[in-house]
Motif scaffolding. Sequence first.
Motif, PDB file in Angstrom:
ATOM      1  N   ASP A   1       0.830  -1.202   0.000  1.00  0.00           N
ATOM      2  CA  ASP A   1       0.000   0.000   0.000  1.00  0.00           C
ATOM      3  C   ASP A   1       0.866   1.254   0.000  1.00  0.00           C
ATOM      4  O   ASP A   1       0.533   2.251  -0.640  1.00  0.00           O
ATOM      5  CB  ASP A   1      -0.932   0.008   1.218  1.00  0.00           C
ATOM      6  CG  ASP A   1      -2.016  -1.064   1.102  1.00  0.00           C
ATOM      7  OD1 ASP A   1      -2.272  -1.504  -0.030  1.00  0.00           O
ATOM      8  OD2 ASP A   1      -2.573  -1.452   2.141  1.00  0.00           O
ATOM      9  N   ASP A   2       1.975   1.204   0.756  1.00  0.00           N
ATOM     10  CA  ASP A   2       2.877   2.355   0.803  1.00  0.00           C
ATOM     11  C   ASP A   2       3.497   2.625  -0.566  1.00  0.00           C
ATOM     12  O   ASP A   2       3.657   3.776  -0.970  1.00  0.00           O
ATOM     13  CB  ASP A   2       3.994   2.112   1.826  1.00  0.00           C
ATOM     14  CG  ASP A   2       3.480   2.106   3.259  1.00  0.00           C
ATOM     15  OD1 ASP A   2       2.400   2.701   3.483  1.00  0.00           O
ATOM     16  OD2 ASP A   2       4.141   1.508   4.130  1.00  0.00           O
ATOM     17  N   VAL A   3       3.846   1.540  -1.278  1.00  0.00           N
ATOM     18  CA  VAL A   3       4.418   1.689  -2.619  1.00  0.00           C
ATOM     19  C   VAL A   3       3.400   2.314  -3.566  1.00  0.00           C
ATOM     20  O   VAL A   3       3.716   3.220  -4.347  1.00  0.00           O
ATOM     21  CB  VAL A   3       4.892   0.314  -3.159  1.00  0.00           C
ATOM     22  CG1 VAL A   3       5.323   0.443  -4.623  1.00  0.00           C
ATOM     23  CG2 VAL A   3       6.033  -0.221  -2.320  1.00  0.00           C
ATOM     24  N   GLN A   4       2.152   1.838  -3.507  1.00  0.00           N
ATOM     25  CA  GLN A   4       1.102   2.384  -4.370  1.00  0.00           C
ATOM     26  C   GLN A   4       0.835   3.853  -4.070  1.00  0.00           C
ATOM     27  O   GLN A   4       0.636   4.653  -4.993  1.00  0.00           O
ATOM     28  CB  GLN A   4      -0.185   1.564  -4.201  1.00  0.00           C
ATOM     29  CG  GLN A   4      -0.090   0.168  -4.801  1.00  0.00           C
ATOM     30  CD  GLN A   4      -1.356  -0.636  -4.609  1.00  0.00           C
ATOM     31  OE1 GLN A   4      -2.191  -0.323  -3.741  1.00  0.00           O
ATOM     32  NE2 GLN A   4      -1.511  -1.684  -5.392  1.00  0.00           N
ATOM     33  N   ARG A   5       0.842   4.202  -2.799  1.00  0.00           N
ATOM     34  CA  ARG A   5       0.642   5.603  -2.428  1.00  0.00           C
ATOM     35  C   ARG A   5       1.783   6.466  -2.938  1.00  0.00           C
ATOM     36  O   ARG A   5       1.576   7.589  -3.393  1.00  0.00           O
ATOM     37  CB  ARG A   5       0.511   5.737  -0.903  1.00  0.00           C
ATOM     38  CG  ARG A   5      -0.878   5.406  -0.378  1.00  0.00           C
ATOM     39  CD  ARG A   5      -1.071   5.961   1.032  1.00  0.00           C
ATOM     40  NE  ARG A   5      -0.186   5.287   1.976  1.00  0.00           N
ATOM     41  CZ  ARG A   5      -0.518   4.202   2.662  1.00  0.00           C
ATOM     42  NH1 ARG A   5      -1.719   3.665   2.497  1.00  0.00           N
ATOM     43  NH2 ARG A   5       0.335   3.650   3.514  1.00  0.00           N
TER      44      ARG A   5
ATOM     45  N   ARG B   1       1.448   9.483  -5.575  1.00  0.00           N
ATOM     46  CA  ARG B   1       1.951  10.816  -5.225  1.00  0.00           C
ATOM     47  C   ARG B   1       2.911  11.319  -6.303  1.00  0.00           C
ATOM     48  O   ARG B   1       2.847  12.483  -6.716  1.00  0.00           O
ATOM     49  CB  ARG B   1       2.651  10.767  -3.875  1.00  0.00           C
ATOM     50  CG  ARG B   1       3.079  12.133  -3.350  1.00  0.00           C
ATOM     51  CD  ARG B   1       3.784  11.997  -2.017  1.00  0.00           C
ATOM     52  NE  ARG B   1       2.977  11.280  -1.046  1.00  0.00           N
ATOM     53  CZ  ARG B   1       3.452  10.797   0.103  1.00  0.00           C
ATOM     54  NH1 ARG B   1       4.736  10.925   0.395  1.00  0.00           N
ATOM     55  NH2 ARG B   1       2.661  10.163   0.944  1.00  0.00           N
ATOM     56  N   HIS B   2       3.777  10.428  -6.780  1.00  0.00           N
ATOM     57  CA  HIS B   2       4.715  10.795  -7.841  1.00  0.00           C
ATOM     58  C   HIS B   2       3.965  11.182  -9.114  1.00  0.00           C
ATOM     59  O   HIS B   2       4.317  12.169  -9.778  1.00  0.00           O
ATOM     60  CB  HIS B   2       5.658   9.612  -8.107  1.00  0.00           C
ATOM     61  CG  HIS B   2       6.614   9.851  -9.236  1.00  0.00           C
ATOM     62  ND1 HIS B   2       7.699  10.701  -9.119  1.00  0.00           N
ATOM     63  CD2 HIS B   2       6.642   9.373 -10.519  1.00  0.00           C
ATOM     64  CE1 HIS B   2       8.362  10.727 -10.260  1.00  0.00           C
ATOM     65  NE2 HIS B   2       7.737   9.932 -11.130  1.00  0.00           N
TER      66      HIS B   2
ATOM     67  N   SER C   1       0.895  12.332  -9.312  1.00  0.00           N
ATOM     68  CA  SER C   1       0.192  13.596  -9.071  1.00  0.00           C
ATOM     69  C   SER C   1       1.140  14.779  -9.210  1.00  0.00           C
ATOM     70  O   SER C   1       0.792  15.791  -9.834  1.00  0.00           O
ATOM     71  CB  SER C   1      -0.433  13.598  -7.670  1.00  0.00           C
ATOM     72  OG  SER C   1      -1.411  12.596  -7.562  1.00  0.00           O
ATOM     73  N   ILE C   2       2.344  14.650  -8.642  1.00  0.00           N
ATOM     74  CA  ILE C   2       3.336  15.727  -8.755  1.00  0.00           C
ATOM     75  C   ILE C   2       3.691  15.951 -10.218  1.00  0.00           C
ATOM     76  O   ILE C   2       3.817  17.092 -10.679  1.00  0.00           O
ATOM     77  CB  ILE C   2       4.590  15.403  -7.915  1.00  0.00           C
ATOM     78  CG1 ILE C   2       4.240  15.412  -6.423  1.00  0.00           C
ATOM     79  CG2 ILE C   2       5.710  16.403  -8.205  1.00  0.00           C
ATOM     80  CD1 ILE C   2       5.358  14.903  -5.527  1.00  0.00           C
ATOM     81  N   GLY C   3       3.862  14.853 -10.968  1.00  0.00           N
ATOM     82  CA  GLY C   3       4.187  14.959 -12.386  1.00  0.00           C
ATOM     83  C   GLY C   3       3.092  15.669 -13.173  1.00  0.00           C
ATOM     84  O   GLY C   3       3.381  16.521 -14.023  1.00  0.00           O
ATOM     85  N   LYS C   4       1.837  15.345 -12.886  1.00  0.00           N
ATOM     86  CA  LYS C   4       0.729  15.967 -13.606  1.00  0.00           C
ATOM     87  C   LYS C   4       0.584  17.445 -13.256  1.00  0.00           C
ATOM     88  O   LYS C   4       0.327  18.270 -14.137  1.00  0.00           O
ATOM     89  CB  LYS C   4      -0.570  15.214 -13.306  1.00  0.00           C
ATOM     90  CG  LYS C   4      -0.632  13.838 -13.958  1.00  0.00           C
ATOM     91  CD  LYS C   4      -1.953  13.142 -13.692  1.00  0.00           C
ATOM     92  CE  LYS C   4      -2.003  11.807 -14.412  1.00  0.00           C
ATOM     93  NZ  LYS C   4      -3.295  11.109 -14.231  1.00  0.00           N
ATOM     94  N   ILE C   5       0.754  17.780 -11.991  1.00  0.00           N
ATOM     95  CA  ILE C   5       0.653  19.189 -11.589  1.00  0.00           C
ATOM     96  C   ILE C   5       1.804  19.991 -12.179  1.00  0.00           C
ATOM     97  O   ILE C   5       1.620  21.138 -12.634  1.00  0.00           O
ATOM     98  CB  ILE C   5       0.619  19.301 -10.048  1.00  0.00           C
ATOM     99  CG1 ILE C   5      -0.684  18.694  -9.509  1.00  0.00           C
ATOM    100  CG2 ILE C   5       0.742  20.756  -9.611  1.00  0.00           C
ATOM    101  CD1 ILE C   5      -0.746  18.568  -8.007  1.00  0.00           C
ATOM    102  N   SER C   6       2.998  19.400 -12.217  1.00  0.00           N
ATOM    103  CA  SER C   6       4.146  20.076 -12.846  1.00  0.00           C
ATOM    104  C   SER C   6       3.894  20.306 -14.331  1.00  0.00           C
ATOM    105  O   SER C   6       4.206  21.370 -14.873  1.00  0.00           O
ATOM    106  CB  SER C   6       5.419  19.238 -12.658  1.00  0.00           C
ATOM    107  OG  SER C   6       5.710  19.064 -11.292  1.00  0.00           O
TER     108      SER C   6
END
Length: 291
Positions: free
Chosen positions: A2-6, A10-11, A13-18
């Motif tokens: 679950d931690d890996v999926q999160r 997150r990675h 999401s950061i890529g899309k916002i960038s």
Amino acid sequence: MDDVQRLIKRHQSIGKISTAFIYGILVSVAMNFFWTPGHIYSSGITGLAQLVTTLSERHLSFSISTAIGLFLLNVPLFILAWRKISHQFAMYTMITVFMASLMIKMLHPVHLTTDPIVCAIFGGAVNGFGTGLALRNGISTGGLDILGIVIRRKTGRSIGTINMAFNTLIIIAAGFMYGWPYAFYSAIGLVVNARVMDMTYTRQQLMQVMIITDRPKTVIDSIQNHIRRGITIVHDAEGAYHHDNKTILFTVISQYEMNDLEEAMNEADNSAFVSISELYKVLGHFYEPKL
């Protein structure tokens, strides 16, 4: 797990916002450095926002800026995306359009040229690259993109005709507002925008792949580990040179997946014969990743 999926989410999401931020800068450069000085109208909702600005400046006691108009005109489409596509898609689209509106408002114009042909070509190229980059990274720039996705899901048909009609009205508006030569210049900008966007965003460009191999199971497993695609198998083919037994595999991929295909073939059978050709159209089910 679950931690890996999160962490992956997150990675992403950061890529899309960038990417949304980069798109905002590019569309503001196209608008403030080229389109506005050259009296060139863009396509879709951006062009409509420019038209609203021009009409408000000429016929109203107040002016509605293109930045504000762009965001407000997209609000009904945000709601449509939220209800008909997905909440995540709608949120990223809202962020992208907000970034574009913010950058158009904040980035001060730099006087480069007012030549309409130069402004049409370079404005279209910069915006086309930004739009293609956004689509390539899985985010929408709003506007007619949303309408196109909803119509395709409901009817299976493209929004091409509606898009063309809408942009024709924008071009005609450019003629009435600035003179008919500017309608021609705006049309040039639309063509350049579309061509650069197609060069940048390759996910919708489909390719037919024919593979001739003597290791079909290994190749199929490798391809399907890299790409989610169906494969048709033709058994008992014969090579004319050595008259050895071969298997022919057929599949359809997007150009975006070309590198994944090459990697899969290098892993499975780097001596296989692979033929790749462009496809005009595919009928039937073709998997497209969810937005």
